[in-house]
Design a protein around this motif. Sequence first.
Motif, PDB file in Angstrom:
ATOM      1  N   ASP A  44       0.684  -1.151  -0.067  1.00 51.66           N
ATOM      2  CA  ASP A  44       0.147  -0.079   0.326  1.00 51.66           C
ATOM      3  C   ASP A  44       0.912   1.046   0.116  1.00 51.66           C
ATOM      4  OD1 ASP A  44      -2.111  -1.647   0.089  1.00 51.66           O
ATOM      5  OD2 ASP A  44      -3.092  -1.089   1.752  1.00 51.66           O
ATOM      6  N   LYS A 186      -3.451  -3.633  -7.574  1.00 51.47           N
ATOM      7  CA  LYS A 186      -4.541  -2.756  -7.401  1.00 51.47           C
ATOM      8  C   LYS A 186      -6.097  -3.238  -7.700  1.00 51.47           C
ATOM      9  CE  LYS A 186      -4.164   1.444  -9.453  1.00 51.47           C
ATOM     10  NZ  LYS A 186      -3.806   2.644 -10.077  1.00 51.47           N
ATOM     11  N   GLU A 188      -7.606  -6.270  -7.606  1.00 50.49           N
ATOM     12  CA  GLU A 188      -7.721  -7.332  -6.390  1.00 50.49           C
ATOM     13  C   GLU A 188      -8.097  -8.694  -7.240  1.00 50.49           C
ATOM     14  OE1 GLU A 188     -10.006  -5.982  -3.233  1.00 50.49           O
ATOM     15  OE2 GLU A 188      -8.606  -4.355  -2.761  1.00 50.49           O
ATOM     16  N   GLU A 244      -0.444 -12.022   1.890  1.00 51.91           N
ATOM     17  CA  GLU A 244      -1.170 -10.990   2.538  1.00 51.91           C
ATOM     18  C   GLU A 244      -1.422 -11.778   4.015  1.00 51.91           C
ATOM     19  OE1 GLU A 244      -5.002  -7.917   2.448  1.00 51.91           O
ATOM     20  OE2 GLU A 244      -5.374 -10.032   1.410  1.00 51.91           O
ATOM     21  N   PRO A 282      -4.810   0.083   7.577  1.00 51.60           N
ATOM     22  CA  PRO A 282      -5.524   0.323   6.642  1.00 51.60           C
ATOM     23  C   PRO A 282      -6.451   1.573   6.797  1.00 51.60           C
ATOM     24  CG  PRO A 282      -5.781  -2.111   7.271  1.00 51.60           C
ATOM     25  CD  PRO A 282      -5.010  -1.358   8.506  1.00 51.60           C
ATOM     26  N   LYS A 285     -10.210   1.755   1.546  1.00 54.31           N
ATOM     27  CA  LYS A 285     -10.024   0.727   0.232  1.00 54.31           C
ATOM     28  C   LYS A 285     -10.042   1.420  -1.001  1.00 54.31           C
ATOM     29  CE  LYS A 285     -12.580  -2.733   3.002  1.00 54.31           C
ATOM     30  NZ  LYS A 285     -13.685  -3.722   2.891  1.00 54.31           N
ATOM     31  N   ARG A 286      -9.682   0.593  -2.126  1.00 55.84           N
ATOM     32  CA  ARG A 286      -9.760   1.085  -3.459  1.00 55.84           C
ATOM     33  C   ARG A 286     -11.260   1.329  -3.828  1.00 55.84           C
ATOM     34  NH1 ARG A 286      -9.659  -1.512  -8.666  1.00 55.84           N
ATOM     35  NH2 ARG A 286      -9.114   0.026 -10.355  1.00 55.84           N
ATOM     36  N   THR A 307     -10.913   6.697  -4.829  1.00 49.97           N
ATOM     37  CA  THR A 307      -9.429   6.284  -4.334  1.00 49.97           C
ATOM     38  C   THR A 307      -9.062   5.306  -5.238  1.00 49.97           C
ATOM     39  OG1 THR A 307     -10.266   4.502  -2.967  1.00 49.97           O
ATOM     40  CG2 THR A 307      -9.507   6.694  -1.833  1.00 49.97           C
ATOM     41  N   GLU A 309      -6.413   3.273  -5.320  1.00 49.77           N
ATOM     42  CA  GLU A 309      -5.787   2.104  -4.898  1.00 49.77           C
ATOM     43  C   GLU A 309      -6.029   1.883  -3.460  1.00 49.77           C
ATOM     44  OE1 GLU A 309      -1.442   2.730  -5.198  1.00 49.77           O
ATOM     45  OE2 GLU A 309      -1.775   4.882  -4.418  1.00 49.77           O
ATOM     46  N   PRO A 310      -5.680   0.828  -2.762  1.00 43.80           N
ATOM     47  CA  PRO A 310      -5.785   0.555  -1.265  1.00 43.80           C
ATOM     48  C   PRO A 310      -4.598   1.821  -0.521  1.00 43.80           C
ATOM     49  CG  PRO A 310      -5.545  -1.375  -2.366  1.00 43.80           C
ATOM     50  CD  PRO A 310      -4.998  -0.383  -3.387  1.00 43.80           C
ATOM     51  N   SER A 312      -2.901   2.821   2.988  1.00 42.89           N
ATOM     52  CA  SER A 312      -2.611   2.330   4.543  1.00 42.89           C
ATOM     53  C   SER A 312      -1.583   3.336   4.957  1.00 42.89           C
ATOM     54  CB  SER A 312      -2.353   0.681   4.676  1.00 42.89           C
ATOM     55  OG  SER A 312      -3.222   0.125   3.829  1.00 42.89           O
TER      56      SER A 312
END
Length: 388
Positions: A44, A186, A188, A244, A282, A285-286, A307, A309-310, A312
């Motif tokens: 992130d 990005k 997912e 992850e 986080p 979220k995207r 947004t 991308e995610p 964090s």
Amino acid sequence: MKRIVSFIVMSFLLISVFVPSTLAREEGVDLVENVKSAILIERDTGTVLFEKNSHEQLPPASMTKVMTMLLIMEALDKGKLSMNEKIRTSEYAASMGGSQIFLEPGEEMTTKQMLEGIAIASGNDASVAMAERLAGSEEEFVKLMNKKAKELGLKNTEFKSATGLPGKNDHSTAHDMAIMAKELLKYEEITKFTSVYESYLREDTDKKFWLVNTNKLVRFYPGVDGLKTGFTNEAKYCLTATAEKDGMRVIAVVFGAPTSKERNAQVTKMLDYAFSQYKTHPMFKRNMSLGQVAVSKGEKKRIEALTSEPISLLTKKGEGLEHIKQTVILDKNIKAPVKKGDKVGVLKLEQDGKTLVESPLVAKESSPKASWWTLYKRSMGMFTKAGS
């Protein structure tokens, strides 16, 4: 001119958390051996947690397909391609050697099946078939690959093929490959393909084909769900891996290991280090909406800013965050046409005046130029309201 919307995140919402003024890789940490280059980043934030010769130009072999998959996922996201579309295999695509799913000239498979062939079995034939669908030829697709590399700021990467086959002279670096993987993740949905250990193509036919993932870590390391292996005699054993755990996603890249066993061992060391030493917090979220932008003379007068991308923040374990200021900066003078995914603003996360994260906000949908009739009706509506 821009419109600025600021949000101060109150400290009581982030209890017992503090962001150190600087957070980067620790000097002196020696994680890997017997490889030509390596890098470890948190996805992130892009923070580099470890690196070794990460800017050395080397042949990426089939890790080239990280960029191939990125362009496929971008096309899907923008609606230029669908998962169910049938892709025809040319004679040229079917002639690819090396890893393949043995496509025959004229054979059709859906985008989803082609992606399975690329992500799981590293199919060179499937990669070229998709390249031809997206750009008309592999040569034109390679131009798109290099254009995207330039957009991402990758100065030490040059693609000559969609596959990374030997003799093509593709070259990249561990750093650049990590940035490509960061961009690919990005989307997912890609891990639904790259995390599969085994599957089948042509399952209901007499040409049933068994796919086995070339990345064995998806089976043997909890949390690993991608991304791409590579091997040629020149490149040796390479791997761009992602995993992850507890909400933190990391990317580990290795070039030039002497064996596949050594390659997996070195990546495992890096993943173990990341998850034992760091923690992700986080924030967004995207595809979260953070406001709307006005589109001058657009078919749609306002478009949501999402947004891209995610997002964090990263700390060492046991440390955390407080007094984080969020600033949403929306572009004010946006003129039609606007395409889905176009940059329309920026999100900043700051602490004590220092920018920790700066991430683009993008248009949720397209807004073509409005017709003269639409603009005329709008102007008449304005006059009517003004006179009422």
